[in-house]
Motif scaffolding. Sequence first.
Motif, mmCIF file in Angstrom:
data_model
loop_
_atom_site.group_PDB
_atom_site.id
_atom_site.type_symbol
_atom_site.label_atom_id
_atom_site.label_comp_id
_atom_site.label_asym_id
_atom_site.label_seq_id
_atom_site.Cartn_x
_atom_site.Cartn_y
_atom_site.Cartn_z
ATOM 1 N N ALA A 21 0.853 -1.189 0.000
ATOM 2 C CA ALA A 21 0.000 0.000 0.000
ATOM 3 C C ALA A 21 0.890 1.242 0.000
ATOM 4 C CB ALA A 21 -0.915 -0.007 1.217
ATOM 5 N N ASN A 22 0.839 2.009 -1.065
ATOM 6 C CA ASN A 22 1.638 3.235 -1.195
ATOM 7 C C ASN A 22 3.122 2.999 -0.960
ATOM 8 O OD1 ASN A 22 -0.638 4.796 -1.781
ATOM 9 N ND2 ASN A 22 -1.099 5.023 0.399
ATOM 10 N N GLY A 23 3.646 1.928 -1.522
ATOM 11 C CA GLY A 23 5.075 1.658 -1.434
ATOM 12 C C GLY A 23 5.525 0.971 -0.163
ATOM 13 N N VAL A 24 4.601 0.684 0.744
ATOM 14 C CA VAL A 24 4.948 -0.003 1.991
ATOM 15 C C VAL A 24 4.326 -1.394 1.955
ATOM 16 C CG1 VAL A 24 4.780 0.015 4.517
ATOM 17 C CG2 VAL A 24 4.982 2.173 3.279
ATOM 18 N N GLY A 25 5.114 -2.407 2.295
ATOM 19 C CA GLY A 25 4.610 -3.780 2.328
ATOM 20 C C GLY A 25 4.250 -4.189 3.740
ATOM 21 N N TYR A 26 3.011 -4.612 3.938
ATOM 22 C CA TYR A 26 2.544 -5.053 5.252
ATOM 23 C C TYR A 26 2.367 -6.566 5.229
ATOM 24 C CZ TYR A 26 1.339 -0.132 5.914
ATOM 25 O OH TYR A 26 1.389 1.233 6.018
#
Length: 194
Positions: A21-26
Amino acid sequence: MIAFIRGNFVYKTPAVVHVEANGVGYELHISLNTYSAIQELEKGLLYTFLHIREDAHILYGFSEVAEKELFLMLISVSGVGAATARMMLSSLKPDEIVRAIANGNTRQLESIKGIGKKSAERIVLELRDKISKTTLDANISPLKNNTLEQDALNALMALGIPRAAGEQAVQKVLKAQPDLAVVEDIIKKALKTL
């Protein structure tokens, strides 16, 4: 803290999904129930719960609000941790767990890995009233796809009848008379069976 995450499902297994999500991986820990819902999707929204322990911060993901609410109810029971609650949601569908608790079916709960007799009894004891008082969303009703049945159940619940008892009464009436097509008739007959 984090209510939901919407993004691309970059990596999926039956236990874990990575959402970008928006360049961040959760990394979200999920149940088999959620995996079944997102298995064919490339992107979507998962409702989340951040579990903070001394040694880790673990993010759990759910495809439906009702599943998240049930998870939160389960972990509120003494002796039921997040891993056990996720195991329960992977072993049985949320509506099956709700029905087992509402009906006091400890045997069905004991069939889940990690749930013994005492744990099953404690879950039923602590959650039975909460589940009958709370409407865990129409997603956890066995009558959810039939609006006639759902309308009858909603009316019974508005009259103060617990969800589980209302569902049983409506199902009993419709099993005996499957041709009933008027909500008022179903409600009247259901009230007589209670």
